[in-house]
Design a protein around this motif. Structure first.
Motif, PDB file in Angstrom:
ATOM      1  N   LEU A  62       6.509  52.348 -20.525  1.00  0.00           N
ATOM      2  CA  LEU A  62       7.761  52.296 -20.170  1.00  0.00           C
ATOM      3  C   LEU A  62       9.227  52.233 -21.037  1.00  0.00           C
ATOM      4  O   LEU A  62      10.297  52.367 -21.760  1.00  0.00           O
ATOM      5  N   GLY A  63       8.699  50.650 -21.823  1.00  0.00           N
ATOM      6  CA  GLY A  63       9.101  50.225 -23.083  1.00  0.00           C
ATOM      7  C   GLY A  63      10.347  49.628 -22.505  1.00  0.00           C
ATOM      8  O   GLY A  63      11.496  50.259 -23.527  1.00  0.00           O
ATOM      9  N   VAL A  64      10.972  49.933 -20.983  1.00  0.00           N
ATOM     10  CA  VAL A  64      12.384  49.307 -20.759  1.00  0.00           C
ATOM     11  C   VAL A  64      12.514  47.784 -21.754  1.00  0.00           C
ATOM     12  O   VAL A  64      13.467  47.434 -21.666  1.00  0.00           O
ATOM     13  N   GLY A  65      11.559  46.329 -22.288  1.00  0.00           N
ATOM     14  CA  GLY A  65      12.693  45.958 -22.339  1.00  0.00           C
ATOM     15  C   GLY A  65      12.727  44.275 -21.943  1.00  0.00           C
ATOM     16  O   GLY A  65      13.316  45.264 -20.836  1.00  0.00           O
ATOM     17  N   SER A  66      14.056  43.880 -21.961  1.00  0.00           N
ATOM     18  CA  SER A  66      14.033  42.595 -21.629  1.00  0.00           C
ATOM     19  C   SER A  66      15.961  43.397 -21.616  1.00  0.00           C
ATOM     20  O   SER A  66      16.501  44.766 -22.098  1.00  0.00           O
ATOM     21  N   GLY A  67      16.745  42.242 -20.845  1.00  0.00           N
ATOM     22  CA  GLY A  67      18.035  43.312 -19.946  1.00  0.00           C
ATOM     23  C   GLY A  67      18.751  42.062 -18.928  1.00  0.00           C
ATOM     24  O   GLY A  67      17.630  41.646 -18.009  1.00  0.00           O
ATOM     25  N   SER A  68      19.803  41.946 -18.725  1.00  0.00           N
ATOM     26  CA  SER A  68      20.112  41.416 -17.397  1.00  0.00           C
ATOM     27  C   SER A  68      19.465  42.449 -16.332  1.00  0.00           C
ATOM     28  O   SER A  68      18.467  42.759 -16.028  1.00  0.00           O
ATOM     29  N   HIS A  69      19.251  41.671 -14.778  1.00  0.00           N
ATOM     30  CA  HIS A  69      18.311  41.979 -13.253  1.00  0.00           C
ATOM     31  C   HIS A  69      18.360  43.315 -13.808  1.00  0.00           C
ATOM     32  O   HIS A  69      18.067  44.534 -13.042  1.00  0.00           O
ATOM     33  N   ALA A  70      20.010  43.828 -13.249  1.00  0.00           N
ATOM     34  CA  ALA A  70      20.690  44.764 -13.118  1.00  0.00           C
ATOM     35  C   ALA A  70      19.805  46.452 -13.837  1.00  0.00           C
ATOM     36  O   ALA A  70      19.640  47.342 -13.904  1.00  0.00           O
ATOM     37  N   GLU A  71      20.062  46.116 -15.432  1.00  0.00           N
ATOM     38  CA  GLU A  71      19.900  46.411 -16.668  1.00  0.00           C
ATOM     39  C   GLU A  71      18.451  46.606 -16.407  1.00  0.00           C
ATOM     40  O   GLU A  71      17.622  47.667 -17.012  1.00  0.00           O
ATOM     41  N   GLN A  72      17.363  46.112 -15.913  1.00  0.00           N
ATOM     42  CA  GLN A  72      16.148  45.825 -16.537  1.00  0.00           C
ATOM     43  C   GLN A  72      15.851  46.516 -15.244  1.00  0.00           C
ATOM     44  O   GLN A  72      14.831  47.734 -15.368  1.00  0.00           O
ATOM     45  N   THR A  73      16.553  46.462 -14.087  1.00  0.00           N
ATOM     46  CA  THR A  73      15.593  47.304 -12.749  1.00  0.00           C
ATOM     47  C   THR A  73      15.812  48.804 -12.579  1.00  0.00           C
ATOM     48  O   THR A  73      15.224  49.216 -12.033  1.00  0.00           O
ATOM     49  N   ALA A  74      16.932  48.904 -12.890  1.00  0.00           N
ATOM     50  CA  ALA A  74      17.622  50.399 -13.604  1.00  0.00           C
ATOM     51  C   ALA A  74      16.498  50.854 -14.706  1.00  0.00           C
ATOM     52  O   ALA A  74      16.578  52.025 -14.002  1.00  0.00           O
TER      53      ALA A  74
END
Ligand code: UD1
Length: 364
Positions: A62-74
């Motif tokens: 899925l290649g989602v990578g890093s981010g804030s918890h909300a960004e990453q989870t979403a």
């Protein structure tokens, strides 16, 4: 079993847990798919584990990578939705307590896809820890809660989870440890790092509570400097920790400490097995040191893995220079007195992967 299992992994501690379940599923002729969310993406945090553990290439990445918890989870949720629609698995199998675990479970639950949670029921009772939120919510969503230790069964029953949904299967990470212990020795990280002839401490630290707070990280850096005055200190530095040390000008203070990039699985196990003791805030290393019979100091006020303290070789220590100094003195004395043989908790026997597959197969 003709059902399809779709396994979701994303972060480093998931990979050693999925490997035995995939192997047991294959041996039983189960149709299985592997999805990697891409929560971890550096070679050292992901690909090297796939290679060392002999994991198949993910069917979907899925290649989602890093981010804030909300960004990453979403992002994981949005990317999971079409994957579940495409494959329509009978079961989603999720592992541990990382953001990929709760994100995938939440999408599956709304689609009526049954969820099996491997490593269910662990509780630190510390909701400041992001993983505790992930554990509680994933367990609420899961149809089958596969537990690594008896305390986890008790936690789930106390939260009102019906007993018939709980399956004690033991610790699946131990399957991987026992399978690859010899390969870890053969990889010879201790020798290649020139540590074979000296006592050393193996350190890993990456929890937000330790490394995202400047005062705490400064205390920990002081503790490592003190330790390096006594014996060799080898610190495998997680990317977030390296960033914080640099942000706060603490890297130079660690001149006496050997700072390494994150290590692969076989290197980590080899260093843990040969260390005088391990200083960590990792969940997995608390368990691995218990199995290896190596003393472990866990720099946290609590643990969701209490059997490592009551039956294993783990001790909790405050994240201060003074507390770690005192705990080191005690650990070295107790180790010299032979206090750390440890006991293997029930079900930490290398067969948990088979029990997980059998338990899922037994569900109607
Ligand atoms: C995650 C898990 C944690 C687990 C840990 C193991 C959650 C909430 N936390 O924490 O339970 O113990 O993995 O490592 O899921 N980064 C890289 N390269 C990578 C991955 C991350 O440089 O391959 C950096 C990024 O700057 C990123 C930061 O590390 O923002 C944190 O990564 P993230 O996946 O958000 O959490 P971890 O701290 O790794």
């Amino acid at each position: 079993m003709t059902r399809t299992l779709l396994h979701v992994v994303g972060a480093r501690p998931n990979f050693m847990k999925v490997a035995p379940v995939l192997a047991a599923g294959s041996a039983a002729g189960v149709r299985q798919l592997l999805v990697h969310t891409g929560q971890h993406y550096d070679h050292a945090m992901s690909d090297s584990f796939f290679t060392d553990l002999g994991l198949p290439r993910p069917d979907e990445h899925l290649g989602v990578g890093s981010g804030s918890h909300a960004e990453q989870t979403a992002r994981i949720m949005m990317a999971m939705e079409p994957v579940l629609d495409k494959h329509r698995p009978d079961w989603l199998v999720v592992y541990g307590d990382v953001n990929s675990t709760i994100a995938a479970a939440l999408v599956a639950a709304k689609k009526g896809i049954r969820i099996a949670h491997v490593e269910a029921g662990l509780r630190s009772r510390d909701r400041a820890m992001p993983e505790e939120i992930n554990r509680i919510l994933t367990d609420q969503l899961a149809d089958l809660l596969l537990t690594p230790s008896r305390d986890a069964d008790g936690n789930l029953l106390a939260e009102g989870i019906p007993a018939e949904r709980i399956g004690f299967v033991g610790n699946v990470m131990v399957d991987t440890l026992l399978r690859l212990r010899g390969a870890a020795r053969a990889r010879g990280a201790v020798e290649s790092l020139g540590l074979a002839d000296r006592p050393f401490v193996f350190v890993t630290l990456h929890r937000p509570s330790n490394v995202d707070d400047r005062a705490t990280l400064t205390e920990l850096a002081g503790a490592l400097t003190d330790l390096a005055g006594q014996l060799t200190v080898v610190f495998a530095v997680h990317p977030r920790t390296r960033q914080r040390l640099a942000d706060w000008g603490l890297t130079a203070a660690l001149a006496g400490v050997r700072l390494l990039d994150p290590l692969g699985y076989l290197e980590t196990i080899n260093l843990a097995e040969r260390a005088a003791f391990v200083l960590t805030d990792s969940g997995g290393l608390q368990e691995e040191t218990t199995v290896l019979g190596v003393p472990c100091l866990t720099a946290r006020p609590n643990t969701e893995r209490p059997v490592t303290v009551t039956e294993g070789t783990n001790r909790l220590v405050a994240s201060t220079r003074a507390a770690i100094g005192q705990a080191t003195t005690r650990v070295l004395a107790d180790r010299a007195a032979g206090a750390f043989s440890g006991r293997q908790p029930e079900g930490w026997d290398g067969r948990a992967g088979e029990r997980i597959i059998a338990r899922i197969a037994a569900m109607a």
